[in-house]
Each structure stands twice: as C-alpha cells, then as structure tokens.
Design an enzyme around this catalytic site. Structure first.
Site, PDB file in Angstrom:
ATOM      1  N   HIS A 100       0.889  -1.171   0.000  1.00 45.96           N
ATOM      2  CA  HIS A 100       0.000   0.000   0.000  1.00 45.96           C
ATOM      3  C   HIS A 100       0.923   1.215   0.000  1.00 45.96           C
ATOM      4  O   HIS A 100       2.006   1.174   0.602  1.00 45.96           O
ATOM      5  CB  HIS A 100      -0.833   0.137   1.271  1.00 45.96           C
ATOM      6  CG  HIS A 100      -1.731  -0.997   1.626  1.00 45.96           C
ATOM      7  ND1 HIS A 100      -1.302  -2.090   2.317  1.00 45.96           N
ATOM      8  CD2 HIS A 100      -3.060  -1.173   1.427  1.00 45.96           C
ATOM      9  CE1 HIS A 100      -2.345  -2.902   2.525  1.00 45.96           C
ATOM     10  NE2 HIS A 100      -3.406  -2.382   1.990  1.00 45.96           N
ATOM     11  N   ASP A 103       2.317   2.049   3.407  1.00 48.90           N
ATOM     12  CA  ASP A 103       3.312   1.162   4.032  1.00 48.90           C
ATOM     13  C   ASP A 103       4.729   1.617   3.746  1.00 48.90           C
ATOM     14  O   ASP A 103       5.644   1.324   4.505  1.00 48.90           O
ATOM     15  CB  ASP A 103       3.263  -0.274   3.466  1.00 48.90           C
ATOM     16  CG  ASP A 103       1.881  -0.852   3.381  1.00 48.90           C
ATOM     17  OD1 ASP A 103       1.061  -0.516   4.251  1.00 48.90           O
ATOM     18  OD2 ASP A 103       1.636  -1.639   2.446  1.00 48.90           O
TER      19      ASP A 103
HETATM   20  C1  XLS Z   1      -7.407  -6.531   4.960  1.00 49.75           C
HETATM   21  C2  XLS Z   1      -7.018  -6.811   3.589  1.00 49.75           C
HETATM   22  C3  XLS Z   1      -5.880  -5.965   3.072  1.00 49.75           C
HETATM   23  C4  XLS Z   1      -5.792  -6.070   1.579  1.00 49.75           C
HETATM   24  C5  XLS Z   1      -5.018  -4.983   0.938  1.00 49.75           C
HETATM   25  O1  XLS Z   1      -8.081  -7.305   5.629  1.00 49.75           O
HETATM   26  O2  XLS Z   1      -6.719  -8.167   3.480  1.00 49.75           O
HETATM   27  O3  XLS Z   1      -4.688  -6.317   3.689  1.00 49.75           O
HETATM   28  O4  XLS Z   1      -5.268  -7.293   1.175  1.00 49.75           O
HETATM   29  O5  XLS Z   1      -5.557  -3.740   1.210  1.00 49.75           O
END
Ligand code: XLS
Ligand code: NI
Ligand code: NI
Length: 434
Positions: A100, A103
């Site tokens: 993301h 991150d």
């Molecule tokens: C959250 C989601 C997230 C997605 C990406 O529960 O799994 O991590 O994979 O935004």
C-alpha cells in the site's frame, strides 16, 4: 546491508527430512509440477504492510516490535525499511511483493507532500529491482487508516473524500504501472457502513461502481496491462462491507458492467469471516472466470476476527490449489502472504521462519492437488455423479418446458431413485493425498 537479517543465510531446498528450521522441505522452485515450475504455479509474494510496517499492536496494547526503521515517519527510515525488505526477499528467493502507498512512505504535510515521498520511494525500489529477481505482484492504496477515510473512500458522504481517493488511486496506479506491477488491487476496508441509520446504501453503491469504472478507464488510458482486482471481505473494520464475498462482488461487477474488466483477489481469512471455506470462494470466482489472485492467510477459528496468520493447514491449502489448478492457474495473480507474525514473535528469524513455513505448506498443498488431478479420482466421481445428464433425454428436457416434463413424470416414465453422495468415501480419498 542493514544488520537486521545479518546472521540469516539464503534459504535453500533441503528435502522433507531435514531438521533445519530455516530450510525448505517442500518448496523447490524449479521442481516441475503438472508441466510447470513450482515457482511459476505459486507466484509467492510478501505483504510489505504486515512484514515491515506493522509494529505488533493489538486492540489492547501498542507496539511490541523494535525495528531499525522505527518510528516510520521519516524518509531515511523508509529507506532503511526498504533495504531490510529487499534483503528478506533475497533470503527467501521471493519472486514478488505487494504494497500500500502508506506502508512504504511517510505521510506528508499535504497530498503533494505525501506524493513526493511516495515517488521517491518508488524510485528507490526501482533501483533495487534492477539487480534482483523480485517483482511487484500488486500495488494498492491504503484508504482506511488515516482519519480522513473514517466514513469510507469512494462511498464517503463527502464528495471531497471521493476526490481525494480518486487522486490517491491515480498515483498508486501510476506507481504500479511504472514498477511493471502485474495487478492493481482495491480492498474497500471502509467501503461499507457502521449503521444504516446514517447510510444511503443505494447512493454509496452507485458511487463505488462509478469509482471502479474510473479505475478501469484510467488503466486503459495509461496502457496498464495488469489485472484490476477487488478483494472481498464481509466486515472488519466496517460492520458491513459492500464487497461481502465473491458472489456479492460478482453481482456488483455485473450491475456496473465491469465483469469483463475486473477480477477477484480472494483471501482465506475473509472467506472464513464470511462463513465460507476458501475453496468455496475460489470455486465461485472460477465458475465466473473471475479468479484473479489469492491472499493466503488464515484466521483463528475461535477468535472471530481477521487474525491474518500464516497458513499451516495442508488439507485446506491443498483443496484451494486443487480448485485453482482446475481453473487453469493464477494467471497474472499469485499467492500473497497477507499475514503477520504473532506479536510475541519479535525476532528477524521469526519473520523468515513464518514465510519459509508458509511457502512449504503451499508447496505441499500444490503437490497434493496436482497428484489428485493426475490420479483423476475426484473428476471421475463427478463425471459419474452427473452421468445422467449426458443422455439425450436429459438434454432435450433442458430445452423443453414444464408441460412436456410433466407428461413424462405423470406417465410414470420418470421415477427418481436416490443414490449415495459418497462424501465420506471422497473425504477418505482426499486424505490419501494430504
Ligand atoms: C485486509 C485486507 C488488506 C488487503 C489490501 O483485511 O486483506 O490487507 O489485502 O488492502
Ligand atoms: Ni485481510
Ligand atoms: Ni488481503
């Protein structure tokens, strides 16, 4: 070199009998399974957020991890974090990773400031990728952590937040494209509601559909060849999320005419939260040609929330890959470990061991799935169970109408005889392979 993984050597395949805690027992990237290298089937990815950005907090306590890149609010530490991440990709031989925006870069003072940080880190990643095999499986925008998104992104009641979200996704798609990413993911963490008392559900769904159409238009405008994926999840953080499960997402995509443009990124933990098995979600997506990619992280079956644990159950994983292989594989997708350590697992070694174990579990599952396909026992059982439909009479019936079917039944020509569904025999069959 950071010192974080300093005493950990690259992981090698040592076969099922090794006692080495940091070796692959089953994952042998070059081993050929059903005519394809294991690495090319599984297409593993590290989730940057859980492995490098998450600090070990839970609802009852804050940070437990102490990493050389903490606190994460400065650019120099974002680069130390990237250095450590790529060292881990090298140690594991990871073909892919996912991020993301939030991150990988510190938040700036405003949108333009965040974008400057983001672009600088993307270039820093690109420099590292020049001499490495690790590629980007997907990028995505974090539109759920910052308080501006507390009431949603594209479904926010405030049009300014819709605009901020569109601008954010544009920058993340640009970066994904620049890095040669193979997919772009949208997970609607807060695209849902807390209470219907303050929610215009019809309007919010229309806005979400329009937003996703803009994503698709922008993909074509910039010539991005990857796949656009949405990630179903029923709840958490929202009480109810619009992308509830695979079937709900498929209905949504059809309603807004996006079924030929968008596929699904399915997550095992989200399947469990929705009351499904993971293979159910994979089979539903595959049936509609919308299987895109998977997040291979399980939940705790007791705690009832999204605990994002590394996979460790071979039979579950084997059945998932069975349906993936039968659907023709993951295409541009992959197996992303959207999984985090337990907060007591403090050490660099824990992070490596978690991935090694998860990769091994998936490799075992894949081999078991391939063996079941080669043996053909499940396919034969299915053919046998539906054999009645191969007859001309049955096919003619499908093209007839209620009156002619009624005539055949009332005359006594048709009189159903129940047959065993053989579930236990089939479960015993699967247990021979796992
Ligand atoms: C959250 C989601 C997230 C997605 C990406 O529960 O799994 O991590 O994979 O935004
Ligand atoms: Ni999740
Ligand atoms: Ni996920």
């Amino acid at each position: 070199m950071t010192q974080f993984f300093a005493d950990i050597a690259p992981i090698t395949y040592q076969g099922p009998d090794t006692a080495n805690a940091l070796a692959f027992r089953h994952y042998n990237p070059n081993e050929v399974v059903l005519g394809k290298r294991m690495e090319d089937h599984l297409r593993f990815a590290v989730a940057y957020w859980h492995s490098f950005a998450w600090e070990g907090g839970d609802p009852f306590g804050a940070q437990t991890f102490e990493r050389p890149w903490h606190p994460q609010d400065q650019m120099d530490r974002a680069k130390i974090k990237a250095d450590a991440a790529f060292e881990m990709f090298d140690i594991l031989g990871q073909p892919y990773f996912c991020w993301h925006d939030a991150d990988i870069r510190p938040e700036g003072a405003d949108f333009a400031g965040s974008l400057r940080n983001f672009e600088e880190i993307i270039d820093y990643f690109l420099g590292k990728m020049e001499s490495r095999k690790t590629r980007l499986l997907w990028g995505t925008a974090n539109m759920f952590s910052h308080r501006r998104w507390m009431s949603g992104a594209s479904t926010n009641p405030d049009p300014d937040v819709f605009a901020y979200s569109a601008a954010t996704v544009k920058t993340c798609m640009d970066a994904t494209h620049k890095m040669g990413g193979e997919n772009y993911v949208l997970w609607g963490g807060r695209e849902g509601y807390e209470t219907l008392l303050n929610t215009d559900l019809t309007r919010e769904l229309d806005h979400m559909g329009r937003f996703l159409s803009m994503v698709v238009d922008y993909k074509h405008k910039i010539g991005f060849k990857g796949t656009i994926l949405v990630e179903p999840k029923p709840q958490e953080p929202s009480k109810h999320q619009y992308d509830f499960d695979a079937a709900t997402c498929i209905g949504f995509l059809r309603k807004y005419g996006l079924e030929g443009e968008v596929k699904l990124n399915l997550e095992q933990g989200h399947a469990i939260l929705a009351g499904h098995s993971f293979e159910h979600e994979v089979a539903v997506a595959a049936a509609e040609g919308m299987l895109g990619s998977i997040d291979m992280n399980r939940n705790d079956y007791q705690s009832g929330w999204d605990t994002d644990q590394f996979p460790n159950n071979v039979p579950e994983v084997a059945l998932t890959y069975y349906h993936i292989l039968r659907a023709g594989g993951l295409g541009t997708g992959g197996t992303n470990f959207d999984a985090k350590l337990r907060r007591q697992s403090l050490d660099a070694k824990d992070l490596i061991a978690a991935h090694v174990g998860a990769m091994d579990i998936c490799a075992r599952g894949l081999k078991a799935a391939a063996a079941m396909i080669e043996d053909g026992g499940l396919d034969a059982a299915l053919r046998d169970r539906y054999a009645g439909w191969d007859s001309n009479d049955a096919q003619e019936m499908l093209n007839s109408d209620f009156d002619s079917i009624f005539a055949n039944v009332v005359s006594g020509k048709i009189n159903p005889q129940p047959r065993s569904g053989r579930q236990e025999i089939l479960e015993n069959y699967v247990n021979r392979f796992v």
